[in-house]
Design a protein around this motif. Structure first.
Motif, PDB file in Angstrom:
ATOM      1  N   LYS A  75      33.110 109.134  20.175  1.00 15.75           N
ATOM      2  CA  LYS A  75      33.856 110.368  20.424  1.00 15.75           C
ATOM      3  C   LYS A  75      33.071 111.354  21.292  1.00 15.75           C
ATOM      4  CE  LYS A  75      37.157 108.984  17.740  1.00 15.75           C
ATOM      5  NZ  LYS A  75      37.332 109.569  16.397  1.00 15.75           N
ATOM      6  N   ASN A  90      30.747 117.124  17.095  1.00 14.90           N
ATOM      7  CA  ASN A  90      31.224 115.798  17.493  1.00 14.90           C
ATOM      8  C   ASN A  90      30.023 114.874  17.654  1.00 14.90           C
ATOM      9  OD1 ASN A  90      33.084 113.855  18.296  1.00 14.90           O
ATOM     10  ND2 ASN A  90      32.953 114.426  20.442  1.00 14.90           N
ATOM     11  N   THR A 124      36.412 114.623  15.574  1.00 14.42           N
ATOM     12  CA  THR A 124      37.697 114.198  16.141  1.00 14.42           C
ATOM     13  C   THR A 124      37.906 114.922  17.474  1.00 14.42           C
ATOM     14  OG1 THR A 124      38.926 115.933  14.970  1.00 14.42           O
ATOM     15  CG2 THR A 124      38.711 113.787  13.880  1.00 14.42           C
TER      16      THR A 124
END
Length: 312
Positions: A257, A252, A172
Motif C-alpha cells: 500500500k 500507511n 488503507t
C-alpha cells in the motif's frame, strides 16, 4: 508725405513697457535627459541576468538527474558530470519492475487522484457558500478553515493514527485519501472563497430567475466560471499531495500500500551501503515527470487563476 495709420476708435492701445524691465521670451521645455533610458536599460539587463541565473539553478539539477538516470553506478561516482557513454534503459526497467515502482506509482495515482477530486468538490462547495451567502457564523467557519492552515500537521499524527485505527482505515488507500482531503481543505477553501467573491452575481441571479435551483446554479453556472481558480488550486494540491511523505509514512506502513515517496526512500536504503543509485535516479525522474507535465500543460490556467479578480 506718408500717412500715419491710427487705430480705430474704441480699440485698446498697447501698453508701453515699464522702464528698466526687459521682456523675457518663454523658452521651450528642455529635452528629457537620456540618463533615464540608460538607467532603464541597465535595470533590464540586471533583471534578465538574475532570471537567467535562477533558471540555470533550477534547470541544471533536473537535467543532471535525467542524465544520471541513464548511467551505470560506476559512472555516477567516477564521472558524475560527464555525459553517459550510452543510454542504459535497463535502469528504468529495473526500477519499474524489481524496485516495484510500478506498484508505488499506481497507489500514488489512486490516492492523489481520489483526494484531488474530493478536495476540489468539497472545497469548492464550502467556498461557494461562504463567499455568496450571509448567515450567522459565516465568518467564524471561514476563520476556522484559515486556522487549519496554521496548524502543524506533525501535531495531528498521533490522533490521526488512533482515529484511523478505530475506524479500521489504517493502512488503507481510502483512509489515506480521506486524510489528504482533510489536509488540503483549509487552503482550498481559503483560495476559492476569495475567487468566488470576484465572480459576477448577475449571472447567478439570472439563473435563479430562470427557475434554476441552488444546486444547479452552482454546478452548471458558477463552477464552470471558476475553472481558472479550480485549476490553480488543483495544481497546488497536486504538488503537495504527490510529494507528501510524512502522512503515508505514519498512516500507511504495509508494503503493498506504499506510495511513491515511500518507495523512493526504500529504494535508496534497500541495499544498505551498496545502493542501486542508477535505479534510484531513474525512479526519481519517474516521480518527477508527472509533476512537470501537469505544470507545463496547465501553466497558463495557473497564471490566469492567480491573476483573476485582481482587476475588475
Amino acid at each position: 508725405m506718408k500717412a500715419i495709420d491710427t487705430p480705430p476708435a474704441g480699440a485698446a492701445l498697447p501698453e508701453p513697457p515699464e522702464p528698466g524691465i526687459t521682456k523675457v521670451t518663454e523658452r521651450a521645455p528642455a529635452a528629457p535627459r537620456r540618463t533615464s533610458k540608460a538607467e532603464g536599460a541597465t535595470l533590464n539587463v540586471f533583471s534578465h541576468g538574475i532570471l537567467i541565473i535562477w533558471a540555470i539553478m533550477v534547470i541544471m539539477p533536473l537535467l543532471w538527474a535525467v542524465m544520471t538516470s541513464f548511467k551505470t553506478d560506476r559512472a555516477i561516482f567516477t564521472s558524475p558530470w560527464a555525459l553517459p557513454d550510452k543510454l542504459h534503459f535497463e535502469n528504468w526497467s529495473r526500477a519499474w519492475t524489481e524496485a516495484h515502482m510500478s506498484d508505488y506509482f499506481l497507489n500514488t495515482i489512486l490516492v492523489v487522484g481520489g483526494s484531488l477530486i474530493g478536495t476540489l468538490l468539497f472545497g469548492s462547495m464550502a467556498a461557494y457558500v461562504l463567499a455568496r451567502f450571509d448567515f450567522p457564523g459565516n465568518r467564524f467557519i471561514y476563520f476556522l478553515f484559515i486556522g487549519g492552515m496554521s496548524f502543524p500537521i506533525i501535531l495531528a499524527l498521533v490522533p490521526l493514527f488512533y482515529v484511523l485505527q478505530n475506524m479500521a482505515l489504517l493502512n488503507t488507500l481510502h483512509g489515506l485519501v480521506l486524510v489528504y482531503i482533510a489536509y488540503s481543505l483549509p487552503f482550498t477553501v481559503f483560495f476559492l472563497t476569495a475567487f468566488f467573491r470576484t465572480l459576477p452575481t448577475s449571472v447567478a441571479e439570472a439563473a435563479f430567475m430562470d427557475g434554476a435551483s441552488h444546486t444547479r446554479t452552482f454546478f452548471q453556472v458558477m463552477l464552470p466560471m471558476a475553472k481558472p481558480g479550480l485549476i490553480s488550486v488543483g495544481i497546488f494540491n497536486f504538488l503537495g499531495q504527490w510529494n507528501q511523505y510524512l502522512l503515508p509514512t505514519v498512516l500507511n506502513t504495509e508494503q503493498d500500500k506504499k506510495v511513491l515517496s515511500q518507495g523512493l526512500v526504500q529504494l535508496a536504503v534497500s541495499q544498505g551501503y551498496k545502493g542501486d543509485w542508477s535505479g534510484l535516479f531513474a525512479g526519481l525522474v519517474m516521480a518527477m515527470l508527472p509533476v512537470l507535465a501537469a505544470y507545463i500543460i496547465f501553466q497558463r490556467q495557473v497564471v490566469a487563476g492567480l491573476t483573476a479578480g485582481a482587476v475588475k
